[in-house]
Design an enzyme around this catalytic site. Sequence first.
Site, short mmCIF file in Angstrom:
data_model
loop_
_atom_site.label_atom_id
_atom_site.label_comp_id
_atom_site.label_asym_id
_atom_site.label_seq_id
_atom_site.Cartn_x
_atom_site.Cartn_y
_atom_site.Cartn_z
N LYS A 1 0.43 -1.14 -0.20
CA LYS A 1 0.11 -0.38 -0.02
C LYS A 1 0.77 0.96 0.11
O LYS A 1 1.03 1.90 -0.77
CB LYS A 1 -0.92 -0.28 1.41
CG LYS A 1 -2.52 -1.08 1.08
CD LYS A 1 -3.04 -0.76 2.70
CE LYS A 1 -4.30 -1.36 2.37
NZ LYS A 1 -5.20 -1.64 3.54
N ASP B 1 -10.12 3.16 2.25
CA ASP B 1 -10.25 2.56 3.66
C ASP B 1 -11.33 2.81 4.59
O ASP B 1 -11.38 3.08 5.21
CB ASP B 1 -8.75 1.66 4.38
CG ASP B 1 -8.21 0.64 3.57
OD1 ASP B 1 -8.94 0.28 3.33
OD2 ASP B 1 -7.66 1.31 3.47
#
Length: 280
Positions: free
Chosen positions: A71, A107
């Site tokens: 990420k 997220d």
Amino acid sequence: MTFSGAAMIAGVMGYPVKHSLSPKLHNYWLAHYAIDGVYIPMEVHPDNLVKVVSTLPYMGIKGCNLTVPHKEQVIKILDGISEIARRMGAVNTLLCEDGKIFGTNTDAYGFIQNIKSHVPSFDFSKGPTVVLGAGGAARAVCAGLLDEGVPRIYLTNRTRKKAEHIRDSISKHIEVIDWEAREDILAEAHLLVNTTTLGMAGFPELDINLNRLPNTALVTDIVYKPLETKLLHTARLRGNPTVDGIGMLLHQAVPGFEMWFGARPEVTQTLRDYVLQGIK
Ligand code: ATR
């Protein structure tokens, strides 16, 4: 599941990736909406990340999700990233367009949508939130909470430095509290969030006494295995409203699916039950 030679392709890249529930989730939606597409797991070693990601647009791949450990690493090779991904220093969704690769992070959206879908009347701005943990998930949770107008976040983590780092890079509305003092701030909480791995199957339990927490405070856990963690169980028994963690995974997937496959998918109880099979 069927798809043709014209199928649109997306997937999830991680190392390892076999634990990922995303293929199950996205392929459910593809079948449900009768879309000619496929979503595949892609196990990519960190040493090969740059090569693999750079190649995606040339293979006609629409994009992908990124999971641990990619990420942060991926950011340096992207053509652009969204403001929220920049703030979080992490990307979980890639979109390939006209030979270029853009990154965003869904997220925070997933975390907030999960709470809103369970408790539509919940007013984030009404009081402080206590966040336990300061890993990547905590960063997303804090960014989402601040965007919803939470007046103050009490952030507490075993390793205090990591919490200070999140405060320094995200907002002065975050106050760092010593891990040993985590129970002292519960009296002020309007929302309590566990972002640590404590309470997850195979990990130690989260040690926290909820006696000082107002019983109107909402309690949520990003751990979803088990679905009802000890924290949520204890909170529910003393009368607190609770929200489990699986919805964050389901909701964070919505924007990516829409970008790649052109339809905004719904998070339904049937989907939730389907994804939960085998992880309870
Ligand atoms: P993620 O990116 O999914 O948030 P992570 O970065 O591994 O995962 O973060 C795990 C979190 O659980 C961290 O806040 C970690 O605390 P440290 O920063 O001190 O490592 C927390 N955690 C894990 N085991 C813990 C334990 N035994 N006691 C307290 N906190 C723990």
